[in-house]
Design an enzyme around this catalytic site. Structure first.
Site, mmCIF file in Angstrom:
data_model
loop_
_atom_site.group_PDB
_atom_site.id
_atom_site.type_symbol
_atom_site.label_atom_id
_atom_site.label_comp_id
_atom_site.label_asym_id
_atom_site.label_seq_id
_atom_site.Cartn_x
_atom_site.Cartn_y
_atom_site.Cartn_z
ATOM 1 C CE LYS A 191 -2.123 2.775 2.858
ATOM 2 N NZ LYS A 191 -1.901 3.924 1.825
ATOM 3 C CD GLU A 267 13.264 0.190 9.095
ATOM 4 O OE1 GLU A 267 13.685 1.029 9.808
ATOM 5 O OE2 GLU A 267 13.400 -1.087 9.170
ATOM 6 C CB CYS A 301 13.090 8.995 8.238
ATOM 7 S SG CYS A 301 14.306 7.792 7.155
ATOM 8 C CD GLU A 400 10.006 12.540 11.595
ATOM 9 O OE1 GLU A 400 8.791 12.207 11.733
ATOM 10 O OE2 GLU A 400 10.842 11.866 10.858
HETATM 11 P P1 NAD Z 1 2.581 8.228 7.856
HETATM 12 O O1 NAD Z 1 2.625 7.411 9.105
HETATM 13 O O2 NAD Z 1 1.404 9.204 8.017
HETATM 14 O O3 NAD Z 1 1.970 7.285 6.714
HETATM 15 C C1 NAD Z 1 2.837 6.313 6.154
HETATM 16 C C2 NAD Z 1 1.894 5.103 5.650
HETATM 17 O O4 NAD Z 1 0.668 4.677 6.724
HETATM 18 C C3 NAD Z 1 1.093 5.629 4.455
HETATM 19 O O5 NAD Z 1 0.833 4.621 3.499
HETATM 20 C C4 NAD Z 1 -0.399 5.877 5.132
HETATM 21 O O6 NAD Z 1 -1.670 5.883 4.117
HETATM 22 C C5 NAD Z 1 -0.421 4.774 5.991
HETATM 23 N N1 NAD Z 1 -1.258 4.883 7.080
HETATM 24 C C6 NAD Z 1 -1.662 6.138 7.978
HETATM 25 N N2 NAD Z 1 -2.601 5.713 8.978
HETATM 26 C C7 NAD Z 1 -2.653 4.290 9.016
HETATM 27 C C8 NAD Z 1 -3.352 3.407 9.655
HETATM 28 N N3 NAD Z 1 -3.989 3.692 10.854
HETATM 29 N N4 NAD Z 1 -3.076 2.089 9.342
HETATM 30 C C9 NAD Z 1 -2.443 1.818 8.430
HETATM 31 N N5 NAD Z 1 -1.802 2.463 7.474
HETATM 32 C C10 NAD Z 1 -1.787 3.719 7.831
HETATM 33 O O7 NAD Z 1 4.098 8.767 7.440
HETATM 34 P P2 NAD Z 1 3.930 9.774 6.416
HETATM 35 O O8 NAD Z 1 3.846 11.166 6.605
HETATM 36 O O9 NAD Z 1 3.634 9.327 4.865
HETATM 37 O O10 NAD Z 1 5.760 9.896 6.051
HETATM 38 C C11 NAD Z 1 6.533 10.553 6.963
HETATM 39 C C12 NAD Z 1 6.790 9.783 8.023
HETATM 40 O O11 NAD Z 1 7.580 8.619 7.681
HETATM 41 C C13 NAD Z 1 7.779 10.502 8.960
HETATM 42 O O12 NAD Z 1 7.680 10.285 10.286
HETATM 43 C C14 NAD Z 1 9.165 9.851 8.673
HETATM 44 O O13 NAD Z 1 10.232 10.191 9.442
HETATM 45 C C15 NAD Z 1 8.799 8.543 8.485
HETATM 46 N N6 NAD Z 1 9.886 7.967 7.497
HETATM 47 C C16 NAD Z 1 10.722 6.804 8.170
HETATM 48 C C17 NAD Z 1 11.870 6.251 7.402
HETATM 49 C C18 NAD Z 1 12.469 5.028 8.040
HETATM 50 O O14 NAD Z 1 13.175 4.341 7.170
HETATM 51 N N7 NAD Z 1 12.767 4.907 9.172
HETATM 52 C C19 NAD Z 1 11.740 6.418 5.950
HETATM 53 C C20 NAD Z 1 10.926 7.178 5.325
HETATM 54 C C21 NAD Z 1 9.804 8.063 6.095
#
Ligand code: NAD
Length: 497
Positions: A191, A267, A301, A400
């Site tokens: 997804k 992650e 991230c 963050e």
């Molecule tokens: P997010 O957590 O809002 O969304 C990530 C994914 O989760 C999306 O596909 C979203 O649709 C899905 N999602 C949201 N709510 C959900 C739920 N209740 N159940 C299941 N899936 C759900 O994150 P974002 O805003 O897309 O990305 C930014 C975040 O990602 C930042 O915190 C960043 O640090 C982190 N990030 C971490 C890494 C790493 O490798 N550690 C890499 C890239 C980004």
């Protein structure tokens, strides 16, 4: 490719054919509800394509297909050296379509074209090729059991894995999940983030073309709160691999517990410390301090958002950093000269602006940037911004922001630098700059993060694991270690008669 101009990319963008349908059981299909939503270009706010909005029925169909594919053994029991060939062919096809894919990613995410052509697409190709090439070189174990017995310790695929990824590195995070999970024989349901699904949909068709059996890779665009949650709660999904924010990661752990205890690897976010000692190569450290925060508009991230500088050089070092920040003023992502593009959407741009206000309210001082810019473009651009006079208790040092905002702190001793670095709920990445090998190693060892650079930032490649300590997560992407997240250990104990 190197001498393409913004006009070349713009005219290629006009001809781009964009696929917005889901990819289920080897075919592009509409959502069963027929529902779509528009995805737009953060660079100018214009609509790019209509994308299928998958729901619970699509997810159930995809899980059924993925399970059937897994049970058939066509992929899960295929000889690793044959799986390797499919993955390597897939990497080659992606490479063949590199320009198209880079352009698609730039349009969908707002990443500068120089990044998508030089970083995101090549890294995706490397990840898939490397994992494919590695899988037939990994051996299982025979432990030292007593005479008359023989035991096997095997790694077997989990089964059906759901992968949920974010919008900031859609292609690379997708590759980090798909390459090891597919290489180890799983069926995978991906997804993508709801606002950046296009590159994942594009490469799914290429996987089929490379010979991946139908049902082994399903891509479902749709909302996290309903579709993502349904996958995370699904009783017929064995593993969940996630990259995204810490709050959503915590929910996914709960969903796993509420359902079938699916193996869940996360992650998550970061607030990474970048520690600079007076004896470092300050020119290089300053250039990288700016890149560490402003690369990808700070929507990274591992962004080194807490710059922690030895007090006696703080003023002169900040002059150098500020000078470097000027090279990160945002511009049109299709212009090869642009280093930093827009924020992903209006909401994220406002979040950044709000944090600038919060920082000012907390008593920190903006010494560079601090404003939204290029509003007449229709896109969501924010200047690279630097706060000095920050203390680590401030929200701009703890939370963050996910934007181009650097918080500068200072220290007098190595112990104090370590204490500040570790005073965070996160533990994803960091760096230390010093020409004294003892200082550098001692600090690197003491900072509680998954990846630490010495005299570099963002160092690392596919051969090393990537993941977080503390609330930055529990899984590991990349390297052979990533295979562990997608396999169960099985013991077979044999009595020799
Ligand atoms: P997010 O957590 O809002 O969304 C990530 C994914 O989760 C999306 O596909 C979203 O649709 C899905 N999602 C949201 N709510 C959900 C739920 N209740 N159940 C299941 N899936 C759900 O994150 P974002 O805003 O897309 O990305 C930014 C975040 O990602 C930042 O915190 C960043 O640090 C982190 N990030 C971490 C890494 C790493 O490798 N550690 C890499 C890239 C980004």
């Amino acid at each position: 490719m190197l001498d393409r101009t913004v006009t070349d990319w713009q005219s290629q963008a006009q001809q781009l054919k964009i696929e917005g349908r889901a990819f289920i059981n080897g075919r592009y299909v509409e959502a069963l509800s027929g529902q779509t939503w528009p995805t737009s270009n953060p660079g100018d706010g214009r609509e790019l394509a209509d994308v299928a909005v998958c729901g619970i029925e699509d997810a159930d169909l995809a899980v059924k297909g993925a399970r059937a594919a897994f049970e058939s053994g066509d992929w899960s029991r295929m000889a690793p050296m044959d799986r390797k060939m499919v993955l390597v062919r897939w990497a080659e096809l992606i490479e063949k379509h590199a320009d198209e894919l880079a352009l698609l990613e730039t349009l969908d995410v707002g990443k500068p074209i120089s990044d998508t052509t030089h970083v995101d697409v090549p890294a995706t190709v490397r990840t898939i090729r490397w994992s494919g090439e590695a899988i037939d070189k990994v051996y299982d174990e025979i432990p030292p059991t007593p005479a008359g017995t023989l035991a096997l310790i095997q790694r077997l695929p989990l089964g059906v894995v759901a992968a949920i990824v974010p919008w900031n590195f859609p292609l690379s995070t997708t590759a980090w999940k798909l390459a090891p999970s597919l290489a180890t024989g799983n069926s995978v349901i991906l997804k993508p983030a709801s606002n950046t699904p296009l590159s994942a949909l594009f490469i799914a068709g290429l996987a089929s073309e490379a010979g991946l059996p139908d049902g082994v890779l399903q891509v479902l665009p749709g909302p996290g709160g309903s579709l993502g949650k349904h996958l995370a709660l699904h009783m017929d999904i064995d593993g969940l691999t996630f990259t995204g924010s810490t709050p959503v990661g915590k929910m996914l752990m709960e969903y796993s517990g509420q359902s079938n205890l699916k193996r869940t690897f996360l992650e998550l976010g970061g607030k990474s410390p970048n520690i600079v000692f007076a004896d470092a190569n300050l020119e290089k450290a300053a250039a990288m301090a700016a890149a560490a925060v402003f690369y990808n508009g700070g929507q990274t991230c591992t962004a080194g958002t807490r710059l922690i500088v030895e007090e006696k050089i703080q003023d002169s070092f900040l002059e150098l950093v500020t000078e470097n920040a000027k090279g990160w003023m945002p511009g049109n992502p299709l212009d090869p000269a642009t280093a930093m593009g827009p924020m992903i959407d209006a909401g994220q741009c406002k979040t950044v602006a709000d944090y600038v206000d919060i920082g000012r309210g907390e008593g920190a001082e903006i010494i560079f940037g601090g404003s939204q810019v290029m509003q007449d473009s229709g896109g969501y651009y924010h200047e690279p911004s630097i706060f000095s006079g920050v203390n680590n208790a401030m929200r701009i040092a703890q939370e963050e922001i996910f934007g181009p905002v650097m918080s500068v702190l200072s220290f007098k001793t190595a112990e104090e630098a370590i204490q500040i670095a570790n005073d965070s709920i996160y533990g994803l990445a960091g760096a230390v700059w010093s020409n004294n090998i003892n200082t550098a190693h001692k600090v690197a060892e003491a900072v509680r993060v998954g990846t630490m650079g010495i005299n570099n930032y963002f160092g690392g490649d596919i051969t090393v694991p990537f993941g977080g300590f503390k609330q930055s997560g529990n899984g590991r992407d990349k390297s052979i270690h990533a295979f562990h997240d997608y396999t169960e250990l099985k013991t077979t104990w044999i009595e020799l008669m």
